[in-house]
Design an enzyme around this catalytic site. Structure first.
Site, PDB file in Angstrom:
ATOM      1  N   GLY A 111       0.793  -1.224   0.000  1.00 39.05           N
ATOM      2  CA  GLY A 111       0.000   0.000   0.000  1.00 39.05           C
ATOM      3  C   GLY A 111       0.823   1.270   0.000  1.00 39.05           C
ATOM      4  N   CYS A 155     -27.752  -9.250 -15.909  1.00 37.18           N
ATOM      5  CA  CYS A 155     -27.220  -8.989 -17.247  1.00 37.18           C
ATOM      6  C   CYS A 155     -28.264  -9.393 -18.283  1.00 37.18           C
ATOM      7  CB  CYS A 155     -25.924  -9.766 -17.466  1.00 37.18           C
ATOM      8  SG  CYS A 155     -25.313  -9.640 -19.168  1.00 37.18           S
ATOM      9  N   CYS A 197     -26.447 -12.439 -20.476  1.00 36.46           N
ATOM     10  CA  CYS A 197     -26.102 -13.750 -19.906  1.00 36.46           C
ATOM     11  C   CYS A 197     -26.877 -14.046 -18.629  1.00 36.46           C
ATOM     12  CB  CYS A 197     -24.602 -13.857 -19.652  1.00 36.46           C
ATOM     13  SG  CYS A 197     -24.044 -12.985 -18.189  1.00 36.46           S
ATOM     14  N   CYS A 211     -22.977  -7.175 -18.716  1.00 34.65           N
ATOM     15  CA  CYS A 211     -21.756  -7.331 -17.930  1.00 34.65           C
ATOM     16  C   CYS A 211     -20.674  -6.403 -18.478  1.00 34.65           C
ATOM     17  CB  CYS A 211     -21.222  -8.758 -18.035  1.00 34.65           C
ATOM     18  SG  CYS A 211     -22.267  -9.990 -17.284  1.00 34.65           S
ATOM     19  N   CYS A 214     -18.979 -12.516 -19.489  1.00 31.98           N
ATOM     20  CA  CYS A 214     -20.293 -12.569 -20.129  1.00 31.98           C
ATOM     21  C   CYS A 214     -20.289 -13.569 -21.295  1.00 31.98           C
ATOM     22  CB  CYS A 214     -20.675 -11.179 -20.627  1.00 31.98           C
ATOM     23  SG  CYS A 214     -22.411 -10.971 -21.019  1.00 31.98           S
TER      24      CYS A 214
END
Lengths: 360, 317
Positions: B59, B268, B271, B293, B299
Site C-alpha cells: 500500500g 445482465c 447472460c 456485464c 459474459c
C-alpha cells in the site's frame, strides 16, 4: 440493439489510415521535406528540441511533420524517442561565456565589453504581413561583419566583480537528472531549472508574466540575453582530457533583480537564470523570471501565495506532455465509473424524494 | 504456478550504442530496434526494484523514475511500464479497459506488447498470466499464477483533500488519516451515505490508506485476500504500489455505516448474471436501456455455457 464499443481494432486501423491521409493534405501540393521544416520552421524546431529535451534538429523537424504541426504532439514524439536512447555519459558543463554569439543584448547597460549585438531578431520588425512571401523569392544576402575575436563576458560577471550581485555558489558536480530519478520535493535549484527548461513555453511565459503583474514580483531587468553556439566537450577516460564532440545552439538569459538586503546582508542584486536549447528567447526570459520567483525562500523573502513562488505548483504542472496526456485522457471510456456515479445519484435522489414526500 | 517466471536475461538488451547512427527505420517503426517489451533492461531493473519494495511495504507509494512511453500520459503509461517489467517471453497477456478486451485503448495496449514483446495474448481471464486493467477487476477469481496490473491516474488517496505531495507524504508517514474519515463522515452528514462510488479508499494490512485506482467500489472486496499479485502503476505521477497475495484490504467505513459493494440492481440482459458488475447501455432516445456485464470475457463465457438474459433472443450487433 447492443451499441457498446466493438471492433476496436478495425476502428484504430482506419483512424490511423485517415490520419496519415490528413497529414499529407492535398496530394496535388508538393510534400514538405524534413529539411525544409528544419531550415524554414527553425523556431518551431527549436521549441520542440527544448521541450523534448533532445538536441537533434532533424528529428525535431521530422516530429513536426509527423505531428501535422502540433508542437506539443511533436514534443511528445521526441520525448518518447529520447527515452529509448542509451546514455554514453555526461558532457562537461558548457561554457556560455565562450559562446560564439549571434545575438547579445543587455537592458541594463547602454554599452559594455563585447557590445550589443542585435542578431536575427523580430524585435524591431513591423508586424505587417509580407505578401511577397506568398510567392517564392530569393532573399538578398544580409550584410556581414567580421566576428568579434574576443569572448563576450557575462554582464553579471561585471557586476559580480564589484560585489553588487549575489555570489553564485558552485553547484554540485553532477546535478540530478529529472528523467532518471523521480522528482522529489522540495527540489534544488538545478532540478527546478531542469524542469523549467523543458517546461511548456506557454505555461512558463504566463507564470513569468504573472510575476510582472504583481503575483510574486521580483523587479527583473534583463542583465543579458545571448544566443549562440557553444562547444560540447566530453571527458574521455581513455585519453584523460576533454574532446569537443559538437556544438549546440543555446539561448541564455540572466536577470538582475532587486534585493532589499536583510539584517545580515547589505542590499545587492540577485539573479534569475534561464537557459534553453536553440533560439528560444521568450522561453529563456520567462524561465529566468520564474527561477527568481521560486528562490524566495533562500533569499529570505515572504511567500505571498503567488503561483510562481510555489515550486510544487510550478514543477508539477509545467510539463506539457504530462499535462496534455492527463487532460486528454478524460476522453477515454469512463463508463464503469460513470455507471457507479449514476447509481449513486439515482439512489440519493430517490432517498431525497422519499423524504420530501414523507414530509408533505 | 503455471509458467515459471524468470527474468528475461535470455534476451540481451539491444544496445544501439554499439551501432552508431542506427535509428529506428524512419519509414516505419522498426520494432526489432527496441528491447523485449520496449523498455531497456536497466529501466526494467529499476522498475522491478520499485515493485519489490512496493510488495514489501503493501500500500506504500514507491517513487520510481517513470519513463516517457510511446503512448500519452493518462492512457496507462504506469501500467504499461509495470507490465513491461513483469513480462517474460513465456507469458500470456490479457488487457482490459472498463472490463472489456475490445475497447480501443485495451486493443492498443495489447497490440503494443504483441509488437514489442511478441508475447501470446488472450481474452480469457483464466488463461492469462499477466492482466493489465483499467477501472475493473475481472469477475472470475484470480489465481496465484497471475499478476494483475492496474493503471492508476492519481495514486494518492488523500490528493483531493490535500493537493500538496509534501503534505500527503507526511500524512502517510504519521498514519494521519483523520482527514479522510472526516470527509467520509461529511458525506454521511450530507447525503446519508458515503458518496464515493469508485476509487473508494482502502486500508492495506492495517497500515497504509491506498487508492485502489478508479475501480467501482463493487470491485473493492476482490482486492482482499486475493491469491494474485496486484501491482499498481501511475506513470505521470511516478508512483508504484502493490498488494501482495492474500493481503488484508479493508474499505474504509464506519460501524454504523458499513461499506456496501453496490452495483446496478439488474441482471445482465445477455447472460443473466446477477452477481457481475453491469454497464448501462442506452438503446434508443425514449429511455430504453439494457444492462450488460462490463466484463466481456465473463459474459461471453456464460453465454457460451448456455446462460441467457432478458434480451438474448434479440440478435446482438
Amino acid at each position: 440493439m447492443y451499441v457498446a464499443v466493438k471492433g476496436g481494432e478495425r476502428a484504430i486501423d482506419a483512424a490511423h489510415a485517415w490520419l496519415a491521409e490528413e497529414r499529407r493534405g492535398d496530394p496535388a501540393i508538393p510534400e514538405l521535406t524534413v529539411a525544409q521544416i528544419r531550415e524554414q520552421m527553425a523556431l518551431a524546431v527549436n521549441r520542440v528540441m527544448a521541450e523534448g529535451s533532445l538536441y537533434d534538429p532533424d528529428l525535431a523537424a521530422l516530429a513536426i511533420k509527423q505531428a501535422r504541426g502540433d508542437l506539443i504532439e511533436a514534443v511528445f514524439l521526441i520525448r518518447a524517442y529520447r527515452t529509448t536512447l542509451p546514455r554514453f555519459g555526461a558532457s562537461r558543463p558548457v561554457d556560455t561565456a565562450a559562446m560564439a554569439v549571434d545575438r547579445r543584448v543587455s537592458a541594463t547597460f547602454k554599452d559594455l565589453p563585447g557590445g550589443q549585438v542585435l542578431g536575427p531578431t523580430f524585435d524591431y520588425t513591423h508586424r505587417l504581413l509580407d505578401f511577397a512571401l506568398m510567392a517564392e523569392s530569393e532573399v538578398p544576402p544580409a550584410p556581414t561583419a567580421a566576428a568579434a575575436a574576443e569572448p563576450v563576458p557575462h554582464v553579471t560577471g561585471l557586476l559580480d566583480r564589484d560585489g553588487l550581485i549575489e555570489a553564485e555558489p558552485p553547484g554540485e558536480d553532477a546535478p540530478a537528472d529529472l528523467t532518471r530519478t523521480p522528482l522529489e520535493l522540495p527540489a534544488d535549484r538545478a532540478l527546478r531549472l531542469q524542469a523549467l527548461t523543458r517546461g511548456d513555453e506557454g505555461f512558463v511565459l504566463s507564470l513569468a508574466y504573472s510575476t510582472q503583474r504583481g503575483y510574486g514580483r521580483t523587479h527583473a531587468f534583463v542583465g543579458e540575453l545571448r544566443i549562440g553556439r557553444v562547444a560540447v566537450e566530453v571527458e574521455l577516460p581513455e585519453l584523460g582530457f576533454a574532446v569537443e564532440i559538437g556544438e549546440v545552439e543555446l539561448t541564455e538569459c540572466e536577470t538582475v533583480n532587486q534585493f532589499k538586503g536583510s539584517k545580515t546582508e547589505p542590499p545587492q542584486f540577485t539573479r534569475g537564470y534561464g537557459l534553453v536549447m536553440g533560439q528560444s528567447e521568450r522561453k529563456a526570459i520567462s524561465m529566468s523570471l520564474v527561477d527568481r520567483a521560486l528562490r524566495w525562500q533562500e533569499l529570505g523573502e515572504d511567500f505571498t501565495g503567488a503561483p510562481a513562488q510555489d515550486q510544487e505548483f510550478v514543477l508539477s504542472h509545467c510539463d506539457n506532455v504530462q499535462a496534455t496526456g492527463f487532460l486528454e485522457h478524460i476522453k477515454l471510456p469512463h463508463y464503469v465509473d460513470f455507471q457507479s456515479e449514476l447509481e449513486l445519484v439515482r439512489r440519493l435522489r430517490a432517498e431525497a424524494t422519499a423524504l420530501r414526500e414523507a414530509a408533505e | 504456478m503455471s509458467a515459471p517466471r524468470t527474468p528475461s536475461r535470455a534476451m540481451p538488451p539491444q544496445d544501439r550504442a554499439a551501432r552508431p547512427g542506427n535509428r529506428p527505420d524512419r519509414k516505419g517503426t522498426a520494432v526489432s530496434d527496441y528491447n523485449f517489451a520496449y523498455l531497456d533492461e536497466q529501466t526494467k531493473r529499476m522498475i522491478r526494484r520499485a515493485l519489490l519494495k512496493a510488495l514489501a511495504v503493501p500500500g506504500y507509494q514507491v517513487p520510481f523514475a517513470s519513463r516517457e512511453m510511446p503512448m500519452p500520459y493518462g492512457w496507462g503509461t504506469g501500467g504499461v511500464q509495470v507490465t513491461a517489467a513483469c513480462l517474460t517471453p513465456g507469458d500470456r497477456l490479457k488487457v482490459i479497459d472498463q472490463g472489456a478486451d475490445d475497447t480501443t485503448n485495451a486493443v492498443s495496449i495489447r497490440r503494443f506488447f504483441q509488437r514489442t514483446a511478441g508475447v501470446a495474448v488472450t481474452e480469457r481471464t483464466a488463461d492469462a498470466t499477466v492482466i493489465q486493467t483499467r477501472h475493473r477487476i475481472p469477475e472470475q477469481p484470480l489465481t496465484e499464477a497471475q499478476i494483475l496490473v492496474y493503471q492508476v491516474p492519481i495514486p494518492e488517496p488523500l490528493r483531493f483533500l490535500e493537493p500538496r505531495e509534501t503534505e500527503t507524504r507526511k500524512m502517510h508517514e504519521l498514519e494521519e488519516y483523520g482527514l479522510m474519515h472526516v470527509k467520509l463522515y461529511e458525506d454521511i452528514a450530507r447525503h446519508g451515505e458515503i458518496a464515493t462510488s469508485y476509487a473508494y479508499p482502502v486500508k492495506v494490512e492495517g497500515r497504509y490508506v491506498m487508492d485502489p485506482s478508479p475501480i467501482p467500489k463493487f470491485d473493492n472486496p476482490k482486492l482482499a485476500d486475493n491469491p494474485a499479485i496486484q501491482l499498481f502503476g501511475a506513470g505521470r505521477e511516478s508512483r508504484i504500489y502493490a498488494v501482495p497475495p492474500y493481503s488484508q484490504v479493508v474499505s474504509l467505513d464506519f460501524e454504523d455505516h458499513p461499506f456496501v459493494a453496490s452495483k446496478a440492481d439488474h441482471d445482465c440482459d445477455l447472460c443473466g448474471a446477477s452477481e457481475s458488475y453491469l454497464d448501462e447501455v442506452i438503446t434508443d432516445d425514449r429511455g430504453s436501456r439494457m444492462f450488460v456485464c462490463s466484463d466481456t470475457d465473463f459474459c461471453n463465457a456464460r453465454q457460451a455455457a448456455g446462460h441467457r438474459g432478458r434480451l438474448s433472443a434479440q440478435e446482438v450487433a
